[in-house]
Enzyme design. Structure first.
Site, PDB file in Angstrom:
ATOM      1  N   GLN A  51      50.969  -3.910  10.879  1.00 49.02           N
ATOM      2  CA  GLN A  51      49.896  -3.997   9.896  1.00 49.02           C
ATOM      3  C   GLN A  51      50.190  -3.203   8.625  1.00 49.02           C
ATOM      4  O   GLN A  51      49.531  -3.400   7.605  1.00 49.02           O
ATOM      5  CB  GLN A  51      48.573  -3.540  10.501  1.00 49.02           C
ATOM      6  CG  GLN A  51      48.069  -4.481  11.580  1.00 49.02           C
ATOM      7  CD  GLN A  51      46.770  -4.007  12.153  1.00 49.02           C
ATOM      8  OE1 GLN A  51      46.752  -3.151  13.029  1.00 49.02           O
ATOM      9  NE2 GLN A  51      45.676  -4.547  11.643  1.00 49.02           N
ATOM     10  N   LEU A  90      41.629  -5.331  10.992  1.00 48.22           N
ATOM     11  CA  LEU A  90      41.875  -4.937   9.608  1.00 48.22           C
ATOM     12  C   LEU A  90      42.715  -5.969   8.867  1.00 48.22           C
ATOM     13  O   LEU A  90      42.615  -6.079   7.645  1.00 48.22           O
ATOM     14  CB  LEU A  90      42.572  -3.575   9.571  1.00 48.22           C
ATOM     15  CG  LEU A  90      41.784  -2.407  10.154  1.00 48.22           C
ATOM     16  CD1 LEU A  90      42.663  -1.164  10.237  1.00 48.22           C
ATOM     17  CD2 LEU A  90      40.533  -2.146   9.348  1.00 48.22           C
ATOM     18  N   GLU A 132      45.943  -3.557  20.009  1.00 47.65           N
ATOM     19  CA  GLU A 132      47.147  -3.049  19.331  1.00 47.65           C
ATOM     20  C   GLU A 132      48.426  -3.497  20.043  1.00 47.65           C
ATOM     21  O   GLU A 132      49.424  -3.811  19.387  1.00 47.65           O
ATOM     22  CB  GLU A 132      47.092  -1.533  19.178  1.00 47.65           C
ATOM     23  CG  GLU A 132      45.889  -1.000  18.417  1.00 47.65           C
ATOM     24  CD  GLU A 132      45.584  -1.702  17.102  1.00 47.65           C
ATOM     25  OE1 GLU A 132      46.521  -2.166  16.408  1.00 47.65           O
ATOM     26  OE2 GLU A 132      44.391  -1.789  16.750  1.00 47.65           O
TER      27      GLU A 132
END
Length: 163
Positions: A51, A90, A132
């Site tokens: 990310q 995100l 994650e």
């Protein structure tokens, strides 16, 4: 180091299956510092290396005012019945969908000194560990959605001002 810009849906790095950290050098230290600084923002529960543009297996968490990180995380245990859990990302800002997640998860990896690290938890922490680890395998949470929800997510992405 530095707070890094979050890569958004469509960036090919988000589909990258990350490589293991084989040498803990200055670059890995810088990556961990960037992960920990970037995740230390309101509303950020977790952040995978992809990310912020890295392709090594690492992520950081920011849950209950505690910042943690792990290198070479491996999801070694999940338990309980998977349940629909509201989730966002995100890298896909503004979207929120239910994803099937286990209520408990445990990850094993290493720290910057090469020592074994175990991170485990229930609820939000379990969800973040699963989310994650998916990132490090090149998967975004929207790929886990049921077909109708995935279609709606794609519609929302196509009309988002950030896309």
């Amino acid at each position: 180091m530095a707070k890094r810009e979050i890569r958004l849906f469509g960036d090919p790095v988000l589909r990258t299956v990350c490589s293991e950290v084989t040498e803990i050098d200055a670059g890995v230290h810088a990556m961990v510092a960037d992960l920990c600084e970037t995740v230390n923002e309101p509303g950020h529960a977790g952040l995978a290396s992809t990310q912020i543009g890295y392709t090594l297996r690492a992520f950081s968490l920011h849950i209950d005012d505690e910042i943690e990180y792990v290198l070479n995380p491996e999801l070694i245990e999940v338990s309980g019945e998977p349940q629909p859990t509201g989730e966002g990302c995100l890298s896909v800002p503004g979207l929120w969908f239910d994803v099937m997640r286990y209520p408990y998860a445990k990850v094993r990896g290493i720290d910057l000194d090469g020592r074994e690290v175990i991170i485990e938890g229930e609820g939000l922490k379990a969800q973040a560990l699963q989310h994650e680890c998916d990132h490090l395998d090149g998967k975004l949470y929207i790929s886990r959605l049921e077909r109708a929800s995935r279609g709606e997510a794609m519609r929302q992405i196509r009309t988002a001002d950030w896309f």
